[in-house]
Write a protein that holds these residues in place. Structure first.
Motif, PDB file in Angstrom:
ATOM      1  N   HIS A 109      20.414 -13.666 -15.384  1.00  0.00           N
ATOM      2  CA  HIS A 109      19.555 -13.936 -14.231  1.00  0.00           C
ATOM      3  C   HIS A 109      20.437 -14.304 -13.041  1.00  0.00           C
ATOM      4  O   HIS A 109      21.559 -14.782 -13.206  1.00  0.00           O
ATOM      5  N   GLU A 110      19.910 -14.095 -11.852  1.00  0.00           N
ATOM      6  CA  GLU A 110      20.598 -14.452 -10.622  1.00  0.00           C
ATOM      7  C   GLU A 110      19.612 -15.174  -9.707  1.00  0.00           C
ATOM      8  O   GLU A 110      18.423 -15.294 -10.028  1.00  0.00           O
ATOM      9  N   ALA A 145      25.298 -15.630  -9.149  1.00  0.00           N
ATOM     10  CA  ALA A 145      25.206 -15.680 -10.605  1.00  0.00           C
ATOM     11  C   ALA A 145      24.967 -17.111 -11.076  1.00  0.00           C
ATOM     12  O   ALA A 145      25.205 -18.086 -10.363  1.00  0.00           O
ATOM     13  N   LEU A 146      24.505 -17.217 -12.297  1.00  0.00           N
ATOM     14  CA  LEU A 146      24.252 -18.513 -12.938  1.00  0.00           C
ATOM     15  C   LEU A 146      25.052 -18.554 -14.232  1.00  0.00           C
ATOM     16  O   LEU A 146      24.892 -17.685 -15.093  1.00  0.00           O
ATOM     17  N   HIS A 191       6.780 -16.250 -15.893  1.00  0.00           N
ATOM     18  CA  HIS A 191       7.227 -15.941 -17.251  1.00  0.00           C
ATOM     19  C   HIS A 191       8.695 -15.521 -17.332  1.00  0.00           C
ATOM     20  O   HIS A 191       9.492 -16.198 -17.967  1.00  0.00           O
ATOM     21  N   THR A 192       9.077 -14.398 -16.724  1.00  0.00           N
ATOM     22  CA  THR A 192      10.474 -13.983 -16.793  1.00  0.00           C
ATOM     23  C   THR A 192      11.226 -14.306 -15.507  1.00  0.00           C
ATOM     24  O   THR A 192      12.451 -14.132 -15.442  1.00  0.00           O
ATOM     25  N   PHE A 193      10.530 -14.752 -14.472  1.00  0.00           N
ATOM     26  CA  PHE A 193      11.155 -15.108 -13.202  1.00  0.00           C
ATOM     27  C   PHE A 193      10.313 -16.183 -12.535  1.00  0.00           C
ATOM     28  O   PHE A 193       9.192 -16.492 -12.963  1.00  0.00           O
ATOM     29  N   THR A 210      18.672 -10.009 -13.484  1.00  0.00           N
ATOM     30  CA  THR A 210      19.490  -9.125 -12.659  1.00  0.00           C
ATOM     31  C   THR A 210      18.840  -7.759 -12.504  1.00  0.00           C
ATOM     32  O   THR A 210      18.873  -7.160 -11.419  1.00  0.00           O
ATOM     33  N   ALA A 211      18.198  -7.270 -13.556  1.00  0.00           N
ATOM     34  CA  ALA A 211      17.547  -5.953 -13.490  1.00  0.00           C
ATOM     35  C   ALA A 211      16.426  -5.934 -12.459  1.00  0.00           C
ATOM     36  O   ALA A 211      16.205  -4.911 -11.787  1.00  0.00           O
ATOM     37  N   ASP A 212      15.709  -7.049 -12.321  1.00  0.00           N
ATOM     38  CA  ASP A 212      14.635  -7.111 -11.314  1.00  0.00           C
ATOM     39  C   ASP A 212      15.220  -7.057  -9.905  1.00  0.00           C
ATOM     40  O   ASP A 212      14.681  -6.361  -9.024  1.00  0.00           O
TER      41      ASP A 212
END
Length: 501
Positions: free
Chosen positions: A198-199, A297-298, A232-234, A254-256
């Motif tokens: 995730h970012e 980035a995280l 949920h995912t973000f 990241t894909a989103d």
């Protein structure tokens, strides 16, 4: 480039962030001459402030961070409290724009929103006001010889390298720490670093118009909540600022972010997932921020040990970078300084002692050994809890099971014989790292955020024990339908907990 002074030993702090500045204040008050080396330009310059606003997650300073500052510099803690905005709970925004307030604490305790740049500047001012502290900006540490006690530093402005002697080095230079990398050359350090998939990107919600002509700007959202749009995912979060704006941060896979590659997709995605936030941010401002501000980035870092002989120790993100979802990164780093200061005083480390070349300061070495041995479990615990809390913030807060567990926690907590707040334990925290063993039923968030007298590892163990009790009793599977039996069962659970505490 060493500090002037006849008897003071020389300490160097690498990194002029909040942790580095507080560490410098601590050492100077103990009698050390302290020089701070920071590779970046002076944070007080307008150009530095503009750069920081593009990628800095707002800070939530809570009881642990404030207790650390209070223990070392009480006046500074009082001044910080006058500049923060208290957030007494989460405000959950669902996909239809409906709101639900979830208070953090039954006693009304709050976490506090404060701008990273403001906090850092203020702590820097506090440090520079203490005799014996100097700061050198645009001085990048290139290498460290811990056995010879020498830093090799690049003076960027003068375009030359300088050799800096020291007696004690503190690494507070963040996730990509040069001090940590140099320690790995002389210490058998266990080290883990990993990025989550995730970012984040920062956005800005402007202030609203004044209520009357010539009046002050107004907040577009309730300023006394941390606002969360869990999906949920973000998720999107918003923290208030003193100028009535909100700093918003979008966390997503990241894909989103990769998929959001056009203005049309960005606006449509926000219209679908954050319909109440988009008009407050504004489409034009949203797109400007998306294009101007970097995606960041995280990552999480774990290391051990944190020290080398009597020469150096790592504090803050250089030792334990964590994801920001428990709001404890800053608080934990400041607590590092408080714990280290207590151990140095307990070991009776003398900042003016004459230590022959090639000889270790046994007292300092002993204090650093104790720091590595006693601090590690706590740092691993909060790092893991921070990772777990991302799932809670973006998903669990919307579920019935989470709401039921939270309600049950509050009921059982209310039945405790006594309630301890951060103010109650503040005096003891200047003398003892963690003076109290928790008793009764305590929600995990309360222990982590509002009880600086309880270590992170103790909080996690107690939470796991309480969860085991609830699972054994069948509460998590029973649901909320047994309301008539709540009082009797709560008393039974509390009796069982007291018997095991």
């Amino acid at each position: 480039m060493t500090s002037a002074g006849s008897n003071r030993r020389q300490a160097v702090v690498v990194g002029a962030g909040p942790v580095g500045c507080l560490a410098a204040v601590t050492l100077a008050k103990m009698g050390w001459a302290v020089d701070i080396y920071e590779g970046r330009p002076d944070m007080r310059l307008p150009s530095s402030k503009a750069a920081a606003q593009q990628r800095s997650i707002n800070l939530a300073i809570s009881a642990r961070g404030l207790a650390a500052i209070q223990a070392i510099d009480p006046g500074a803690a009082d001044r910080f409290l006058s500049t923060v905005i208290p957030m007494r709970g989460r405000m959950i925004h669902d996909a239809r724009g409906r709101l639900e307030s979830q208070p953090y604490d039954r006693d009304g305790q709050a976490i506090n929103s404060i701008g990273r740049a403001f906090l850092n500047e203020d702590l820097l001012k506090e440090a520079l006001a203490v005799p014996g502290i100097r700061v050198f900006f645009e001085h990048k540490v290139l290498s460290i010889d811990f056995d010879r006690k020498r830093l090799s530093v690049r003076d960027v402005a003068a375009a030359k390298d300088v050799d800096v002697p020291f007696d004690f080095c503190i690494g507070a230079d963040g996730s990509y720490s040069i001090v940590r990398r140099q320690l790995m050359r002389v210490v058998r350090m266990d080290y883990q670093q990993w990025y989550i998939p995730h970012e984040y990107i920062e956005l800005k919600m402007p202030a609203g118009p004044p209520q009357e002509p010539g009046g002050d700007p107004t907040f577009l959202l309730d300023p006394n909540h941390l606002h969360i749009w869990p999906r949920h995912t973000f998720m999107l979060i918003a923290l208030p600022n003193k100028d009535a704006t909100f700093t918003c941060t979008l966390f997503a896979p990241t894909a989103d972010f990769d998929w959001l590659d056009s203005d049309e997709k960005i606006v449509a995605w926000f219209q679908e997932h954050f319909p109440d936030a988009l008009p407050l941010i504004g489409e034009r401002a949203l797109l400007e921020d998306f294009h101007r501000n970097p995606r960041s980035a995280l990552m999480s870092i774990k290391a051990r040990p944190y020290h080398y002989k009597d020469r150096a120790v790592l504090l803050g993100d250089s030792a334990h970078a964590m994801v920001p979802f428990y709001g404890q990164g800053l608080n934990c780093g400041l607590e590092d300084v408080r714990v280290l200061e207590i151990l140095l005083r307990e070991a009776q480390v003398d900042a003016t002692a004459k230590v022959p070349e090639g000889v270790e300061d046994g007292r300092l070495a002993h204090a650093l050994v104790r720091y590595s041995e006693t601090r590690h479990e706590d740092l691993v615990a909060i790092s893991d809890l921070a990772m777990d809390n991302y799932v809670e913030m973006r998903h669990s807060v919307t579920t019935l099971a989470y709401r039921f567990r939270k309600a049950l926690d509050n009921v059982l907590y209310a039945l405790n014989r006594t309630h301890v707040t951060a103010q109650d334990v503040a005096p003891a925290l200047a003398r003892t790292p963690f003076p109290n063993a928790p008793s009764g039923w305590l929600p995990l968030y309360t222990m982590v955020t509002f009880r600086p007298d309880i270590s992170y590892s103790t909080a996690r163990r107690k939470f796991e024990r309480q969860t085991e009790i609830l699972q054994t009793a069948g509460w998590l599977s029973a649901g909320a339908g047994a309301a008539a039996a709540v009082a009797i069962t709560c008393v039974m659970l509390l009796r069982r907990l007291h018997g095991r505490s």
